[in-house]
Enzyme design. Structure first.
Site, PDB file in Angstrom:
ATOM      1  N   LYS A 110       1.414  31.326  43.211  1.00 11.27           N
ATOM      2  CA  LYS A 110       0.837  30.211  42.439  1.00 11.27           C
ATOM      3  C   LYS A 110      -0.302  30.739  41.567  1.00 11.27           C
ATOM      4  O   LYS A 110      -0.879  31.802  41.842  1.00 11.27           O
ATOM      5  CB  LYS A 110       0.319  29.086  43.343  1.00 11.27           C
ATOM      6  CG  LYS A 110      -0.808  29.457  44.335  1.00 11.27           C
ATOM      7  CD  LYS A 110      -2.214  29.405  43.770  1.00 11.27           C
ATOM      8  CE  LYS A 110      -3.268  29.803  44.795  1.00 11.27           C
ATOM      9  NZ  LYS A 110      -4.563  30.199  44.209  1.00 11.27           N
ATOM     10  N   ASP A 112      -4.297  26.496  51.164  1.00 11.14           N
ATOM     11  CA  ASP A 112      -3.288  26.518  50.088  1.00 11.14           C
ATOM     12  C   ASP A 112      -1.865  26.310  50.608  1.00 11.14           C
ATOM     13  O   ASP A 112      -0.947  26.106  49.813  1.00 11.14           O
ATOM     14  CB  ASP A 112      -3.288  27.892  49.390  1.00 11.14           C
ATOM     15  CG  ASP A 112      -4.507  28.104  48.515  1.00 11.14           C
ATOM     16  OD1 ASP A 112      -5.267  27.142  48.317  1.00 11.14           O
ATOM     17  OD2 ASP A 112      -4.685  29.233  48.027  1.00 11.14           O
TER      18      ASP A 112
END
Ligand code: C5P
Length: 288
Positions: free
Chosen positions: A11, A133
């Site tokens: 990401k 995350d």
């Protein structure tokens, strides 16, 4: 099912604001996550005992590895032993969420292989125990996140955006980044609000680079001034937006066209650079 192969995508953060410190010691965040095409490959196989094999010798293979912690967590919910094989491409300590993505892939894989029938909601709660995350990687695509990063709102994917990821030789740990931020700033950021990001996405996302910023840049660039130089070089090479990802150290550039990105890649030959594209939620969760 005896084995399952999954890609675990990296990401970037289009924007990252660190709000106040919470009673539990974490910080509230406001971020816009984005899955990108750079990925690790994982194979999960039923086995006599749990193990992890990895082609990168710097990656821990015991409980220090988030993927193994994810396996152990699901074993407490009925999963059996597995041999995990990990082909690593996502640099560690790069702010690209590699370890978190591996952990989310392990949660998804074992849930499926052992028919555990754990809901996405429950899986997200387990993911948050592994790291802030990790819940995002169960959703993927483009997502507005608040809380520690687990309160997620999926936003429209839009067309793929060509990216260049510049990876400095110095990894930065999340703990170091929070410590540097805490030592240098006088007040927490205020959130921009989801409408801010929805409007940006509706009106040519990349035309407003100043509306997408990362609070960790200032303290990390002070500590590592050559990271700021990489950002400047991305703009010089034709990027329409450039920023550090997460708590660093990767500096990401976005380009209008892949040809411009490829030209920048050639111009930045002296730097460790990875070409990638944004990818949507469905692609980020597809099986091999
Ligand atoms: O959740 P994760 O393990 O990734 O966090 C690593 C460290 O980063 C935490 O121990 C904490 O110091 C800091 N952190 C934080 N607030 C968050 C996420 C991380 O303070 N929302």
């Amino acid at each position: 099912m005896n084995s399952l192969s999954l890609s675990a995508f990296a990401k970037i953060n289009w924007s990252l604001r660190v709000l106040g410190r919470r009673p539990d010691g974490y910080h509230d965040l406001e971020t816009l996550f984005q899955t990108v095409s750079l990925h690790d490959d994982l194979v999960f196989q039923r086995a006599e005992s749990t193990s992890l094999r990895c082609d990168d010798p710097t990656i821990p293979r015991d409980e220090a590895n988030l993927a193994i912690r994810a396996v152990r967590l699901l074993q407490r919910h009925g999963a059996g032993e597995v041999a995990v094989s990990l082909h690593k491409r996502i640099p560690a300590g790069g702010g690209l969420g590699g370890g978190s993505s591996n952990a989310a892939a392990a949660l998804r894989a074992l849930n499926q292989m052992f028919d555990l029938d754990i809901s996405l909601q429950e899986l997200s709660e387990m993911a948050l125990q592994l790291g802030s995350d990790v819940p995002f990687f169960l959703h993927g695509g483009k997502a507005y996140a608040t809380g520690r990063g687990e309160s997620l709102l999926s936003l429209p994917d839009g067309p793929a955006i060509p990216l260049l990821l510049l990876v400095p030789p110095e990894p930065v740990s999340t703990a170091e980044a929070f410590a540097l931020l805490g030592a240098t700033r006088t007040s927490p950021s205020v959130p921009l609000g989801k409408e801010h990001f929805l409007t940006l996405i509706q009106h040519d996302f990349l035309s407003h680079p100043q509306a997408l910023t990362n609070d960790f840049e200032a303290p990390i660039f002070t500590r590592y001034p050559h990271f700021a130089e990489l950002k400047r070089r991305l703009y010089d090479a034709g990027a329409v937006w450039a920023s550090m990802s997460g708590s660093g150290s990767t500096i990401v550039g976005a380009f209008r066209h892949s040809m411009e990105r490829d030209r920048a890649l050639a111009a930045l030959r002296d730097v460790s650079a990875i070409a990638a594209n944004t990818i949507g939620a469905a692609a980020s969760l597809s099986e091999d």
